[in-house]
Design a protein around this motif. Structure first.
Motif, PDB file in Angstrom:
ATOM      1  N   ARG A   1       1.062  -1.204   0.271  1.00 46.61           N
ATOM      2  CA  ARG A   1      -0.494   0.607   0.228  1.00 46.61           C
ATOM      3  C   ARG A   1       0.951   1.134  -0.264  1.00 46.61           C
ATOM      4  N   VAL A   2       2.133   1.185   1.142  1.00 47.42           N
ATOM      5  CA  VAL A   2       2.716   2.548   1.392  1.00 47.42           C
ATOM      6  C   VAL A   2       3.535   2.707  -0.327  1.00 47.42           C
ATOM      7  N   VAL A   3       3.784   1.660  -1.423  1.00 51.28           N
ATOM      8  CA  VAL A   3       4.081   1.870  -2.453  1.00 51.28           C
ATOM      9  C   VAL A   3       2.710   2.878  -3.477  1.00 51.28           C
ATOM     10  N   VAL A   4       1.903   1.928  -3.739  1.00 55.36           N
ATOM     11  CA  VAL A   4       0.751   2.375  -4.564  1.00 55.36           C
ATOM     12  C   VAL A   4       0.292   4.017  -4.242  1.00 55.36           C
ATOM     13  N   GLU A   5       0.068   4.296  -2.593  1.00 57.34           N
ATOM     14  CA  GLU A   5      -0.641   4.764  -2.831  1.00 57.34           C
ATOM     15  C   GLU A   5       0.629   6.544  -2.600  1.00 57.34           C
ATOM     16  N   GLY A   6       1.996   6.156  -2.333  1.00 59.71           N
ATOM     17  CA  GLY A   6       2.999   7.250  -2.687  1.00 59.71           C
ATOM     18  C   GLY A   6       2.740   7.562  -4.213  1.00 59.71           C
ATOM     19  N   SER A   7       2.835   6.445  -5.126  1.00 61.81           N
ATOM     20  CA  SER A   7       3.748   6.942  -6.236  1.00 61.81           C
ATOM     21  C   SER A   7       2.430   7.442  -6.826  1.00 61.81           C
ATOM     22  N   LEU A   8       1.376   7.392  -6.737  1.00 63.97           N
ATOM     23  CA  LEU A   8      -0.291   7.918  -7.183  1.00 63.97           C
ATOM     24  C   LEU A   8      -0.399   9.403  -6.558  1.00 63.97           C
ATOM     25  N   GLU A   9       0.203   9.543  -5.192  1.00 63.30           N
ATOM     26  CA  GLU A   9      -0.416  10.285  -4.603  1.00 63.30           C
ATOM     27  C   GLU A   9       0.927  11.356  -5.189  1.00 63.30           C
ATOM     28  N   ARG A  10       1.877  10.907  -5.436  1.00 62.56           N
ATOM     29  CA  ARG A  10       3.513  12.006  -6.382  1.00 62.56           C
ATOM     30  C   ARG A  10       3.295  12.286  -7.595  1.00 62.56           C
ATOM     31  N   ALA A  11       1.838  11.346  -8.055  1.00 57.11           N
ATOM     32  CA  ALA A  11       1.793  11.285  -9.911  1.00 57.11           C
ATOM     33  C   ALA A  11       0.894  12.154  -9.253  1.00 57.11           C
ATOM     34  N   GLY A  12      -0.016  13.124  -8.826  1.00 58.55           N
ATOM     35  CA  GLY A  12      -1.366  13.266  -8.693  1.00 58.55           C
ATOM     36  C   GLY A  12      -2.580  12.787  -8.886  1.00 58.55           C
ATOM     37  N   LEU A  13      -2.618  11.000  -8.953  1.00 60.08           N
ATOM     38  CA  LEU A  13      -3.149  10.631  -9.326  1.00 60.08           C
ATOM     39  C   LEU A  13      -4.188  10.207  -8.219  1.00 60.08           C
ATOM     40  N   LEU A  14      -4.181  10.069  -7.012  1.00 57.65           N
ATOM     41  CA  LEU A  14      -4.579   9.000  -5.767  1.00 57.65           C
ATOM     42  C   LEU A  14      -5.372   9.330  -5.788  1.00 57.65           C
ATOM     43  N   ALA A  15      -6.151  11.197  -5.720  1.00 58.16           N
ATOM     44  CA  ALA A  15      -7.608  12.095  -5.308  1.00 58.16           C
ATOM     45  C   ALA A  15      -8.509  11.519  -5.806  1.00 58.16           C
ATOM     46  N   HIS A  16      -8.209  10.743  -7.402  1.00 61.84           N
ATOM     47  CA  HIS A  16      -9.468  10.178  -8.079  1.00 61.84           C
ATOM     48  C   HIS A  16     -10.080   8.776  -8.380  1.00 61.84           C
ATOM     49  N   PHE A  17      -9.525   8.266  -6.504  1.00 59.63           N
ATOM     50  CA  PHE A  17      -9.545   7.081  -6.458  1.00 59.63           C
ATOM     51  C   PHE A  17     -10.366   6.639  -5.828  1.00 59.63           C
ATOM     52  N   GLN A  18     -11.680   5.923  -5.345  1.00 61.83           N
ATOM     53  CA  GLN A  18     -12.540   5.469  -3.982  1.00 61.83           C
ATOM     54  C   GLN A  18     -11.241   4.541  -2.989  1.00 61.83           C
ATOM     55  N   TYR A  19     -10.696   3.876  -3.858  1.00 64.29           N
ATOM     56  CA  TYR A  19     -10.451   2.603  -3.194  1.00 64.29           C
ATOM     57  C   TYR A  19      -9.731   2.236  -3.522  1.00 64.29           C
ATOM     58  N   LEU A  20      -8.537   1.825  -2.794  1.00 63.71           N
ATOM     59  CA  LEU A  20      -7.099   0.521  -3.278  1.00 63.71           C
ATOM     60  C   LEU A  20      -6.823   0.203  -2.839  1.00 63.71           C
ATOM     61  N   VAL A  21      -6.624  -0.845  -3.528  1.00 65.88           N
ATOM     62  CA  VAL A  21      -6.725  -2.477  -2.275  1.00 65.88           C
ATOM     63  C   VAL A  21      -5.580  -3.290  -2.631  1.00 65.88           C
ATOM     64  N   VAL A  22      -4.532  -3.643  -1.959  1.00 64.08           N
ATOM     65  CA  VAL A  22      -3.357  -4.578  -1.907  1.00 64.08           C
ATOM     66  C   VAL A  22      -3.737  -6.103  -1.300  1.00 64.08           C
ATOM     67  N   PRO A  23      -2.909  -6.644  -1.888  1.00 68.30           N
ATOM     68  CA  PRO A  23      -2.874  -8.413  -0.886  1.00 68.30           C
ATOM     69  C   PRO A  23      -2.604  -7.519   1.136  1.00 68.30           C
TER      70      PRO A  23
END
Length: 236
Positions: free
Chosen positions: A122-144
């Motif tokens: 999760r830390v990788v996905v959230e961090g990369s999407l946030e730095r790219a300005g994309l995280l706010a588009h998603f309502q949910y984020l699911v990881v193993p």
């Protein structure tokens, strides 16, 4: 555009669930370099063709595969840890979105539920999407998550959970994937699948309902415009 892709674009999903690495973020090259560094750190060389076998795997599964291919199964945990450390350093320095990702998400955002289903921590996905300005588009984020019993791809869990969180039956959701591992997971969860990126050889492409070279393909952009509807039609 293939016939199957044309048929897919005659359909309107009730949610869209994206893979992250290689689909939204141009991070597969970081994983490849991280694998090479992890091998070298342990005095090993990547076997020929290893990169293709590793695409889409959870980093722990990749560590096990790395250890198996060099006949040193006792190094599985160490290689997995080194792989993640090197990847985090690389992706932090250079987060890059895949062509068309920003535009596509802006078109779809607010018109139907969007989620990410990834094999990365999760830390990788959230961090990369946030730095790219994309995280706010998603309502949910699911990881193993072993604690919640959510297994990594190619198990269907991340896609099944993402569809449930979006409030739609799995067969009414679209998965967008670049790896055969991810496509297998989405199909097993009963989602329809759009493959993006270079088409692999053999029977792999049959796991997708349609295939396009990138997220900025004109037919995908036109489809997203149609889903979004006229200006001001966003969901409340």
């Amino acid at each position: 555009m293939t016939t199957s892709t044309h048929n897919l674009f005659d359909w309107s999903p009730e949610a869209v669930i994206f893979d992250c690495d290689g689909t939204l973020m141009d991070s597969e090259r970081h994983w490849q370099e991280a694998r090479s560094r992890a091998f070298r750190e342990h005095g090993l060389q990547p076997p020929p063709g290893f990169a293709e076998r590793a695409v889409g795997l959870h980093y722990e599964d990749c560590g096990r595969l790395m250890a198996q291919t060099v006949h040193k199964p006792e190094l599985a945990e160490d290689l997995a840890a080194a792989l993640l450390d090197h990847f985090l350093a690389l992706v932090t320095d250079e987060p890059v979105t895949m062509p068309g990702a920003v535009r596509l998400l802006r078109l779809l955002s607010g018109h139907l539920p969007l989620a990410v289903a990834s094999n990365c921590p999760r830390v990788v996905v959230e961090g990369s999407l946030e730095r790219a300005g994309l995280l706010a588009h998603f309502q949910y984020l699911v990881v193993p998550d072993a604690g919640d019993g959510v297994r990594p791809k190619p198990h269907p869990d991340v896609y099944a959970v993402a569809a449930r969180l979006c409030g739609v039956p799995p067969h009414r959701a679209l998965a967008v994937e670049d790896s055969l591992t991810g496509m297998e997971a989405a199909r097993r969860a009963s989602l329809r699948v759009l493959g993006v990126g270079p088409r692999p050889q053999g029977q792999g492409p049959t796991r997708a309902d349609g295939w396009l070279p990138s997220l900025d393909a004109p037919e995908l952009v036109a489809w997203a415009h149609a889903l979004a509807g006229p200006p001001g039609s966003q969901q409340p």
